[in-house]
Design an enzyme around this catalytic site. Sequence first.
Site, PDB file in Angstrom:
ATOM      1  N   GLY A  25       0.838  -1.205   0.000  1.00 36.87           N
ATOM      2  CA  GLY A  25       0.000   0.000   0.000  1.00 36.87           C
ATOM      3  C   GLY A  25       0.862   1.239   0.000  1.00 36.87           C
ATOM      4  O   GLY A  25       0.504   2.281   0.550  1.00 36.87           O
ATOM      5  N   LYS A 174      -9.766  -5.392  10.562  1.00 39.72           N
ATOM      6  CA  LYS A 174      -8.422  -5.005  11.003  1.00 39.72           C
ATOM      7  C   LYS A 174      -8.003  -5.823  12.224  1.00 39.72           C
ATOM      8  O   LYS A 174      -6.848  -6.223  12.364  1.00 39.72           O
ATOM      9  CB  LYS A 174      -8.385  -3.508  11.322  1.00 39.72           C
ATOM     10  CG  LYS A 174      -7.935  -2.631  10.171  1.00 39.72           C
ATOM     11  CD  LYS A 174      -6.480  -2.879   9.827  1.00 39.72           C
ATOM     12  CE  LYS A 174      -5.995  -2.025   8.697  1.00 39.72           C
ATOM     13  NZ  LYS A 174      -4.589  -2.317   8.348  1.00 39.72           N
TER      14      LYS A 174
END
Length: 565
Positions: A25, A174
């Site tokens: 990312g 998450k």
Amino acid sequence: MQTETKEGSPEMAEGGGERWCVVTGGRGFAARHLVEMLLRSQEWWVRVADLSPSIVLEPHEEDGVLGAGIRSGRAAYVSADLRNKAQVVKALNGAEVVFHMAAPDSSINNYQLHYSVNVEGTKNVIDACFECKVKRLIYTSSPSVVFDGVHGIFNGEESMPYPDKFNDSYSETKAEGEKQVMKANGRNGLLTCCIRPSSIFGPGDKLLVPSLVAAARAGKSKFIIGDGNNMYDFTYVENVAYGHVCAERTLASEVGTNKAAGQAYFITNMEPIKFWEFISLIIEGLGYERPGTKIPFSVIMPVAHAVEWTYRVFSRYGMRVPQLTPSRIRLLTCNRTFSCAKAKDQLGYEPIVTLKEGLKRTIESYSHLRAQPQRKISKASIYLGDGKIAKTVLWKDKKQTVTTLLLLAAMYYHLFSCGYTFITAMAKLLSLTALFLFIHGMLPTRILGYNIEKLQPSNFHVSEVKAQHIACSVSSSWNSAVGVIKSLCKGKDWLLFLRAICFLFVLNVLGAMSLQTTFKIGIPVFFIAFYVYEKWEDSIDNLFEDASSYILKLRSNATQKFSRN
């Protein structure tokens, strides 16, 4: 600039003894800052992994450390989708360290998307680390993994358990990814730890500041949800990057001790601040009006539930995801502060940029989003003092205007419609004011969950400075009136003369009326006249000038006739 992915070819990374790390990312907000910090350290060759087939550098990146790194070979780009294990393995091949920062936009509440990236994608990263013999994995988690969406967190510590129910799908997935990373620690020689940065802000953010500016320009930033006292921990993006670097260095230096391995760490600026004060500093710093009107939680929450229900019904027909949802309201009104004691003790982390300096840099980086210069102040606003009275009379603050008109209507009904004289009416008004102040003073500081703000004697105190200011204003007004008289005595300013005659005529008409009639007619005329004058200021001034010119022409004609005779 576009750089083809061949420069990031993993096969090229193994020769020469370079120490390669991977940032997944890597084109994200916080990840870009980490990439630049790693390159500036001169310790790493950095491979940026992201979804795009090639990297497009922004102008400041082209001239900065990333552009120089790509040209020199110290930085490379590789296209990889975390949901494709083969691509992940290719991206991680030859790397010593992986900073796993990839994640979907947290504002999108799409469980399937978040699960595929945050859970399945993280599993692929872990498996690729095993296969490529990566030594250390630092996972970017979130403080939301311990937030249940209901109870606020004050100075939270890492020992807090995961909640039974999460606030949204991003937080839930998450937490699942974090569990996987923790569980992978120590397997196949891999050391792992998790970083939980709280509310990241800084230059390059494409979510927080742009959304605040959009709301300010749309007139939606005037409101404070809740009482405005909830505390938050915001983290400047450079400190987030530094927290990751501290974690990697600790893992690298503790082989055999494993003090930080398998652990999670909160990362903040260590400077808790009221959430709405932080938002106000950004908005005000960019030239917009800071929020001031408070909306109680108990009022806004039913509306948010109604909006969410409407979205569930009509989303299939293309309705956009609403911003006003119960989960967001809870985030805006609760406490969310976290202790960095563990990170300070075990990782040696301390913020390298203060909150004040971070805010300054952030505001400066968004100069293109600053409020445009306001148009010149109207004459009507100047005549009214360009303050609260002007905002009320000219309908700039509609809530304040309506409230004032309702109060005036109540005064008229209870005081003037009964035929009282001016002195009697004022005496009754002062009596009601005294009664209100007495009852307000008797009330407790909190009723049914609402805070009652007590009026302090200082609210009625006139300081010496303010007294001087009032005296200066009075003397200035008096001198202005004297100046008008002087101009009239010269007999040359016909426009001023015409305005003075109109003003005295209005006073004469009002003086001939009773107090009741004056109040009933004068107040609406007062509000309407100034509003109309501001809207058509130029046209009205032109009419006065035309009238003045006409009078001057008549005077000239009359003078010529008298001179002939």
